[in-house]
Design an enzyme around this catalytic site. Structure first.
Site, PDB file in Angstrom:
ATOM      1  N   ASP A  56       0.876  -1.155   0.121  1.00  0.00           N
ATOM      2  CA  ASP A  56      -0.090   0.106  -0.033  1.00  0.00           C
ATOM      3  C   ASP A  56       0.840   1.206  -0.138  1.00  0.00           C
ATOM      4  O   ASP A  56       1.823   1.181   0.828  1.00  0.00           O
ATOM      5  CB  ASP A  56      -0.801   0.100   1.342  1.00  0.00           C
ATOM      6  CG  ASP A  56      -1.769   1.039   1.329  1.00  0.00           C
ATOM      7  OD1 ASP A  56      -2.856   0.929   0.419  1.00  0.00           O
ATOM      8  OD2 ASP A  56      -2.012   1.907   2.256  1.00  0.00           O
TER       9      ASP A  56
ATOM     10  N   GLU B  85       1.933  -0.180  -5.070  1.00  0.00           N
ATOM     11  CA  GLU B  85       0.960   0.659  -5.372  1.00  0.00           C
ATOM     12  C   GLU B  85       1.612   2.156  -5.445  1.00  0.00           C
ATOM     13  O   GLU B  85       2.256   2.762  -4.391  1.00  0.00           O
ATOM     14  CB  GLU B  85      -0.431   0.734  -4.396  1.00  0.00           C
ATOM     15  CG  GLU B  85      -1.128   1.916  -4.622  1.00  0.00           C
ATOM     16  CD  GLU B  85      -2.035   2.255  -3.796  1.00  0.00           C
ATOM     17  OE1 GLU B  85      -3.520   2.580  -3.973  1.00  0.00           O
ATOM     18  OE2 GLU B  85      -1.805   2.166  -2.344  1.00  0.00           O
TER      19      GLU B  85
END
Length: 543
Positions: A202, A271
């Site tokens: 993330d 990401e």
């Protein structure tokens, strides 16, 4: 590289949002046991791996992206044994297991933060990003939170501000402290030892901040609709030069890769959200010593034009070198692609065309649960929202709940997701006719199109490992070649409601496409593409 050995190159990864997949204990919230019970379904899709959104211990203010214990399962999802059973079942079905790692920040309920905020001289005093107020008491600099307002929150105990790029209950860790890096890597290894095959990272470009806390400059131009830009959020008005994508991030990614290299056949997909995401993707994946793959938000915008697709692909190809991309057109943070790119119309064949396009591009692919059903964005009232992001920006932005509603398994009042009359988000009535059981009985369904195309893809290494060369595009049409080991496939995609004709300078033998996918055909030496159709042909020779 050894394509046959590195399973993740060209892999299709199925993203599962555990809260909304299947509720095995009927408390209204999906769980790990529910995922295990649906493993036959997941394997039937023809994907290579699953990616689990966070299931760690958390106060759930950001639904698991605020971790209070990196090494345990939150009771609402089950136990560590449930996780081990899930991994074993996935591996039995030939599926790899990837898990979300939220390393940039923790919950303010994490023991590390509770200790850090106590004083300026405790063992973890420097584990988070603390800064004094300016002489007038205001925040240390102009950095902003993605979720709105300043990225600094005052803590009365330490009499300092702490940094939070997201919610103020999600304090940022201080990666400039080597003890933090050691502790974070130890939590990663905890899951490697439990047999996970990889990690989705993330906000992988947020880990480091500028030590001088310099102000971000303003953007010269703010264009609504570009990546991550909403004019109702002041975050869009800055060039984020100092609060993320810092050069120090590279060294951390190298240490992370060195750890994963001790566990063969594991992988990472990062990401990357920033103004220069394609450039950052290249930097983070080149050299085989950092991330294995990255994906960006470039295909998660409202721009579904084939010009945008081609420009994005060619830009990353030009700068990628030996790096590797991963593409997604939908996930748990954005409006569902059937609505976002379908312009609020229910057009099943268009969903099939976008699917074929995505699965034919060079790179690995992430598919978000429900895309294989063509689920539209759920329309929720303000009273039904639970996402703090959506609550903050309502009504201009309705948040992320609309893509997170429960998966419909059957055409019943609760969609077969649960028997609890009040699930954590409502089961949407307009999703029920698209339920798995409904589509299982229809050979022309979107579900069959996904399954059949995924299995077709597996039998053509050109689509998994091949180079890509774009030939033609207009707003709704795209043609390109995928070539591998001396063989080439010609692919033509039409995403419009009108038929198209494109010229082709190759001798082709058409592939027989799955019956659920509208197929193009050759006529008088040209490719005829009916509405929302796909043509794939084996190249015999060139003129």
């Amino acid at each position: 590289m050894e394509n046959k050995i590195e399973w993740w190159r060209g892999a299709v990864i199925y993203q599962i949002y555990p809260r909304s997949f299947f509720d095995a204990n009927n408390d209204g919230i999906g769980d790990l046991l529910g995922i295990t019970q649906k493993m036959d379904y997941i394997a039937s899709l023809g994907v290579d791996a699953i990616w689990l959104s966070p299931f760690f211990t958390s106060p759930m203010k950001d639904f698991g992206y605020d971790v209070s214990d990196y090494c345990d399962v939150d009771p609402i999802f089950g136990t560590l044994k449930d996780f081990d059973d899930l991994v074993a079942e996935a591996h039995k079905h030939g599926l790899k297991v990837m898990i979300d790692q939220v390393l940039n920040h923790t919950s303010d309920q994490h023991p590390w933060f509770k200790e850090s905020r106590k004083s300026h001289d405790n063992d973890k005093a420097d584990w988070y990003v603390w800064a004094d107020a300016k002489p007038d008491g205001t925040v240390p600099n102009n950095w902003l939170s993605v979720f709105g307002g300043p990225a600094w929150h005052w803590d009365s105990r330490r009499k300092q501000y702490y940094l939070h790029n997201f919610l103020d209950s999600q304090p940022d860790l201080n990666f400039h402290n080597p003890d933090v890096v050691d502790a974070i890597l130890a939590t990663v290894e905890f899951w490697l030892k439990r047999g996970v095959d990889g990690f989705r990272l993330d906000t992988a470009n947020y880990y480091y901040h500028d030590l001088e806390l310099r102000d971000n400059p303003a953007k010269e131009e703010v264009v609504e609709g570009s990546i991550g830009v909403r004019l109702d959020n002041p975050y869009a008005y800055q060039q984020h030069l100092y609060d993320k994508s810092r050069p120090e991030n590279i060294a951390f990614l190298q240490r992370l890769r060195a750890l994963l290299d001790q566990y063969p056949q594991t992988t990472t997909v990062g990401e990357v959200g920033c103004d220069f995401s394609l450039k950052t993707m290249a930097a983070y994946t080149q050299g085989h010593d950092k991330l294995h793959m990255c994906y960006s938000f470039d295909l998660l915008t409202h721009d579904s034009s084939m010009e945008h697709i081609r420009h994005t692909m060619e830009t990353i190809e030009a700068g990628l070198g030996d790096g590797w991309p991963c593409w997604s057109i939908g996930n748990h943070d954005v409006e569902r692609v059937a609505t976002r790119w379908g312009k609020n119309k229910h057009m099943p064949n268009q969903s099939k065309a976008y699917m074929a396009m995505l699965l034919s591009l060079r790179g690995s692919v992430c598919l978000y649960q429900g895309e294989e059903l063509g689920l539209p964005e759920a329309e929720l009232s303000y009273e039904q929202l639970v996402d703090p992001y959506g609550i903050n920006f309502w009504p201009e932005f309705k948040g992320r709940d609309g893509c997170r509603t429960p998966m419909p398994w059957s055409n019943t009042s609760l969609g077969g997701f649960t028997t609890n009359p009040t699930p954590w988000l409502p089961v949407m009535e307009d999703h029920l006719p698209l339920a798995v059981e409904e589509q299982e009985g229809t050979r022309s369904s979107i579900l069959y199109a996904y399954r059949d195309f995924l299995h077709l893809r597996r039998s053509h290494p050109e689509l998994i490992h091949g180079d890509i060369e774009f030939l033609y595009h207009d707003v709704s049409t795209l043609t390109f070649l995928r070539s591998y080991n001396g063989k080439s496939l010609y692919i033509a995609i039409n995403t419009a409601e009108q038929s198209k004709i494109v010229s082709c300078h190759f001798s082709l033998t058409p592939l027989v496409l799955p019956e659920a996918i509208p197929a193009g055909y050759i006529e008088n030496g040209q490719i005829v593409l009916p509405a929302f159709s796909v043509f794939i042909g084996c190249v015999i020779d060139t003129e």
